[in-house]
Design a protein around this motif. Structure first.
Motif, PDB file in Angstrom:
ATOM      1  N   SER A  45       0.824  -1.200   0.000  1.00 20.49           N
ATOM      2  CA  SER A  45       0.000   0.000   0.000  1.00 20.49           C
ATOM      3  C   SER A  45       0.865   1.261   0.000  1.00 20.49           C
ATOM      4  N   GLU A  46       1.866   1.303   0.873  1.00 19.16           N
ATOM      5  CA  GLU A  46       2.722   2.492   0.944  1.00 19.16           C
ATOM      6  C   GLU A  46       3.515   2.702  -0.329  1.00 19.16           C
ATOM      7  N   THR A  47       4.017   1.654  -0.916  1.00 23.36           N
ATOM      8  CA  THR A  47       4.862   1.801  -2.099  1.00 23.36           C
ATOM      9  C   THR A  47       4.051   2.005  -3.372  1.00 23.36           C
ATOM     10  N   ALA A  48       2.747   1.819  -3.305  1.00 18.66           N
ATOM     11  CA  ALA A  48       1.909   2.048  -4.487  1.00 18.66           C
ATOM     12  C   ALA A  48       1.899   3.517  -4.879  1.00 18.66           C
ATOM     13  N   THR A  49       2.039   4.409  -3.908  1.00 20.94           N
ATOM     14  CA  THR A  49       1.953   5.838  -4.201  1.00 20.94           C
ATOM     15  C   THR A  49       3.209   6.609  -3.823  1.00 20.94           C
ATOM     16  N   GLY A  50       4.101   5.999  -3.107  1.00 17.09           N
ATOM     17  CA  GLY A  50       5.272   6.729  -2.628  1.00 17.09           C
ATOM     18  C   GLY A  50       6.558   6.251  -3.249  1.00 17.09           C
ATOM     19  N   LYS A  52      10.028   4.278  -3.803  1.00 15.95           N
ATOM     20  CA  LYS A  52      10.316   2.847  -3.715  1.00 15.95           C
ATOM     21  C   LYS A  52      11.566   2.608  -2.868  1.00 15.95           C
ATOM     22  N   ASP A  78       5.175  -3.507  -9.060  1.00 17.99           N
ATOM     23  CA  ASP A  78       5.925  -2.293  -9.399  1.00 17.99           C
ATOM     24  C   ASP A  78       6.835  -1.832  -8.275  1.00 17.99           C
ATOM     25  N   CYS A  79       6.435  -2.077  -7.029  1.00 22.01           N
ATOM     26  CA  CYS A  79       7.230  -1.617  -5.885  1.00 22.01           C
ATOM     27  C   CYS A  79       8.612  -2.238  -5.858  1.00 22.01           C
TER      28      CYS A  79
END
Length: 137
Positions: A45-50, A52, A78-79
């Motif tokens: 969840s965190e790496t989906a928008t922030g 890497k 993707d992360c």
């Protein structure tokens, strides 16, 4: 928390493990931040928008027997594209090591139990992008 700082994800349910690793990163890899995730879902969840991570240490959040599936999930996400992923285990198992490395894990690490072991692993993991960032070059 400095979001511009290179960071490594530790996925582990055990807070004591995190505190031990955090000490190691502060001692031997000050240029890299250690972020702790108690679940694979919170990490994804965190790496989906922030930003890497520069590396992922995967331990304790994956149900026993599902390590291969989760490793494959992380490698395809993707992360973690082009991100070193280290599998952390309490005991060496040659069959697991071969499977994880064949699937694409960067390394297979045994949980450190001493400061010397922790230092060796922290330098290895944090140096996956650039050893200069931890003062080795």
């Amino acid at each position: 928390m400095n979001t511009d700082k290179a960071w490594i994800a530790l996925l582990d349910e055990d807070e004591d493990d995190f505190l031990f690793w955090q000490h190691g990163f502060r001692s031997w890899a000050g240029a890299v931040e250690l972020k702790w995730f108690k679940s694979a879902e919170s990490f994804l969840s965190e790496t989906a928008t922030g930003p890497k991570p520069i590396a992922v240490v995967l331990d304790g959040v994956v149900p026993s027997g599902e390590e291969e599936a989760w490793l494959s999930t992380f490698l395809a996400n993707d992360c973690c594209q082009n991100t070193p992923i280290y599998m952390l285990t309490g005991q060496f198992n040659e069959d697991d090591q071969q499977i994880y490395l064949a699937l694409g894990a960067t390394g297979y690490l045994i949980k450190p139990t001493s400061g010397e072991e922790l230092q060796r692993i922290v330098v290895k993991v944090s140096g996956s992008q650039s050893t200069a960032s931890v003062g080795l070059e």
